[in-house]
Design a protein around this motif. Sequence first.
Motif, mmCIF file in Angstrom:
data_model
loop_
_atom_site.group_PDB
_atom_site.id
_atom_site.type_symbol
_atom_site.label_atom_id
_atom_site.label_comp_id
_atom_site.label_asym_id
_atom_site.label_seq_id
_atom_site.Cartn_x
_atom_site.Cartn_y
_atom_site.Cartn_z
ATOM 1 N N VAL A 135 0.852 -1.215 0.000
ATOM 2 C CA VAL A 135 0.000 0.000 0.000
ATOM 3 C C VAL A 135 0.881 1.256 0.000
ATOM 4 O O VAL A 135 0.626 2.205 -0.752
ATOM 5 C CB VAL A 135 -0.949 -0.018 1.213
ATOM 6 N N LEU A 136 1.962 1.229 0.778
ATOM 7 C CA LEU A 136 2.862 2.377 0.856
ATOM 8 C C LEU A 136 3.476 2.654 -0.506
ATOM 9 O O LEU A 136 3.523 3.798 -0.983
ATOM 10 C CB LEU A 136 3.949 2.097 1.895
ATOM 11 N N VAL A 137 3.957 1.559 -1.159
ATOM 12 C CA VAL A 137 4.573 1.689 -2.491
ATOM 13 C C VAL A 137 3.542 2.285 -3.459
ATOM 14 O O VAL A 137 3.837 3.244 -4.206
ATOM 15 C CB VAL A 137 5.094 0.334 -2.989
ATOM 16 N N ALA A 138 2.301 1.759 -3.401
ATOM 17 C CA ALA A 138 1.245 2.256 -4.296
ATOM 18 C C ALA A 138 1.002 3.744 -4.047
ATOM 19 O O ALA A 138 0.922 4.554 -4.990
ATOM 20 C CB ALA A 138 -0.038 1.443 -4.071
ATOM 21 N N LEU A 139 0.952 4.098 -2.731
ATOM 22 C CA LEU A 139 0.691 5.492 -2.354
ATOM 23 C C LEU A 139 1.795 6.404 -2.898
ATOM 24 O O LEU A 139 1.539 7.442 -3.514
ATOM 25 C CB LEU A 139 0.590 5.600 -0.829
ATOM 26 N N LEU A 140 3.079 5.968 -2.666
ATOM 27 C CA LEU A 140 4.218 6.769 -3.070
ATOM 28 C C LEU A 140 4.249 6.948 -4.583
ATOM 29 O O LEU A 140 4.657 7.988 -5.084
ATOM 30 C CB LEU A 140 5.524 6.139 -2.575
ATOM 31 N N TRP A 141 3.861 5.863 -5.331
ATOM 32 C CA TRP A 141 3.859 5.970 -6.780
ATOM 33 C C TRP A 141 2.675 6.808 -7.272
ATOM 34 O O TRP A 141 2.740 7.459 -8.308
ATOM 35 C CB TRP A 141 3.810 4.560 -7.418
ATOM 36 N N THR A 142 1.619 6.850 -6.537
ATOM 37 C CA THR A 142 0.421 7.578 -6.985
ATOM 38 C C THR A 142 0.685 9.090 -7.051
ATOM 39 O O THR A 142 0.254 9.762 -7.995
ATOM 40 C CB THR A 142 -0.760 7.292 -6.021
ATOM 41 N N PHE A 143 1.413 9.598 -6.061
ATOM 42 C CA PHE A 143 1.651 11.039 -6.029
ATOM 43 C C PHE A 143 2.302 11.546 -7.300
ATOM 44 O O PHE A 143 1.764 12.479 -7.938
ATOM 45 C CB PHE A 143 2.472 11.421 -4.770
ATOM 46 N N PRO A 144 3.461 10.977 -7.723
ATOM 47 C CA PRO A 144 4.047 11.507 -8.965
ATOM 48 C C PRO A 144 3.177 11.237 -10.189
ATOM 49 O O PRO A 144 3.056 12.087 -11.070
ATOM 50 C CB PRO A 144 5.396 10.779 -9.056
#
Lengths: 517, 217
Positions: A36-45
């Motif tokens: 979920v963290l990886v998904a979140l971090l990738w979503t921002f950019p």
Amino acid sequence: MRPGYDARMTVLTRNRLSGWTFQYGIKPCAIASCFVLVALLWTFPLQHVIAYPFVFLFFAAVMGSAWFGGFIAGFLAVAMSSVLITYFFIPPLFSITVAKESQSFLAAFILSAIAITIVSSARKHAESAVRNARDQLEAKVQERTAELLRSNLEIQASERQLRMLTEAIPQQIWRADAFGRVEYCNQHLLEYTGGSADSLQGESFFNILHAEDSPSLSKGWEAALAAGGKFEAEARVQRADGVYRWFLIRGIPQRSQDGQIARWYGIHIDIEERHHTQERILSAHEDLSRFSRAISLAEMAASIAHELNQPLTALVSHAAACRRWLRTEPTNVSRAAAAADKVVQEVARAGNVVTRVRSLFGKTDYVRELTDLNGLIVDLVQLLRDDAIRRGVSIRLQLGEDLPKLEIDPVQIQQVLLNLSINGMEAMTEIEGPRILEICTKALGTEGVAASVTDCGAGFSERVKASMFEPFVSTKSEGTGMGLAICRSIVEAHNGRIWAERTERGTVFQFVLKVSK
Amino acid sequence: MRRANGSAIETVFVVDDDSAICAGLCDLLESAGLVARHFSSAEEFLGKWNPGMAGCLVLDVRLPGINGMELHSNLLISQITLPVIIMTGHGDMPMVRKALKAGAVEFLIKPFQDEELLQAVEQAYTLDRAQRQAGDLVNSIQARAETLTAREREVMAFVTAGLTNKEIAEELCLCVVTIKLHRGQVMRKMQARSLADLVKMSERINPHRGSCAVGSA
């Protein structure tokens, strides 16, 4: 309860508890958090590049969590994603409240995510179950292979031991197939016969047997093969150096599960010594019986001689006296007449002795039975077999066909044939070359049946011929001289006649018996 | 009938338990002009025996009680010199040898020819007569010797031992003349024609003692 036990139980429970916590708490939490963290971090950019990137990325995170962490991780990921999406991306932004128009979107996301979780984790579960099954199978196969290998080795070892055992047994062993063809011979048998394994295989096996034993053994072997029973016979087997030794040959069938004979196992036991001992015992026995017969005959002869001598001495004396009384000057007729009377008296007394002796011997029962002479001879040959082998004599039979049955005393006639055969064999002791005793029978039509015993011995002189059937006449050193006399008295008691002839080959004793009407 | 020395009648004594054989043999012997008597056992014969009997004995080996061979050896032990003829129904060589060694005149195997028996009897009679004559001679010498005085017997012993008159005189502490007188008496009483004759007589009456040993008597 002891304190130690209690403590141990606690530790165990704790360990199990911590394991359980790790499996179903920490591990799914960590996996779900990471994805979920990886998904979140990738979503921002990515937000600036494509519209609603969080949908794919969070789906991917949920899928990954479910795949790697199972149901629990999947559901955690769904929950975390829902919260984060609500907070960061669904207006009103940075709040956990959801606008009315976005509620259906969020619900659809959650439902889809839950479905993905279920599908993904189920798939994962199925896959790992398949892998597990495969692994187990593989392990089982390996185990079986090892087992097979081990039992193979064991079989080989036991076979080796068996072979060593068969070679170690100081006996000769063979194996034959279901049809009696020899397949395997142990080293002892090969060494004894001096042949190769091939030379003993199949029918050629009989070549190592003595020519005289081979037919009877082969017949017995065939009978055993046909009956499927045990086989046992005694025969002479040729050694590598040509010497024949006596062996006890035994064959035992081995049956397969369906009851069919699979193969035969055979053993040869050397009984040469035993045979010699038996022969010695037999010969000692024969000597003994001959000796005792001779003794009893000698005693009987002595007592008969004494019985007869007494009246003979008296009558010879009276006769001589009578002659002297008549010769004296003047002749004494009265004394001469008295002496002559005494002579007559003593002759009568001598006659009584003879009658008494005859009645002593005449006590045998009168027996007449319809008998097959050929059968009698075949039985006799069985009786003579050992004796013949010991003397190196081969017995040949030439039995006439269509022989009528004879009304005879079978025991007495067999005695005649036995006496003649033994005489014949004894006559051949001295000769070189083959010793053949031939026993023949022939139907003579109305005249009866003729039987003859022919030997190839030294024969007899004309002088002997005249008296050979008389009692107490013998050319043998140990003979009682009764053999032929008994033969003649038996044959004559059967109204037959017996005589001897010289031929080019030896001597023929022949007797003719009449056929009863 | 022949008589030996005019006293005993020469007789053939037949011992056999078979009366027929006894009868037959006696008949045969009588037909040859001989006197025969028969006995059915050894015991019966011994019961009738007296030293005056002359002739010979025909013995069967197989007898009830004492058998023939035993009787023969008993006779020898009792110094009865009657010649013996043995007969048997079954002559085995060891028995024949034993019998002949023991002094039997003949060994006859039954049945035998008359001539065989008669010849054997003749032979036995001859032997018996010779033995009897020898016995008679010894008896007469013995009778003569008994007429000698004790001193004469002493002198005779020394003379037959080969001593001279002088030596005898020294031995007996007598003078030579006295010895000569005694010696003359001995020669006369013994009816000896010479010294050699006297020595022979001395040997006959003392057959076991050498003449050299007489001096100690």
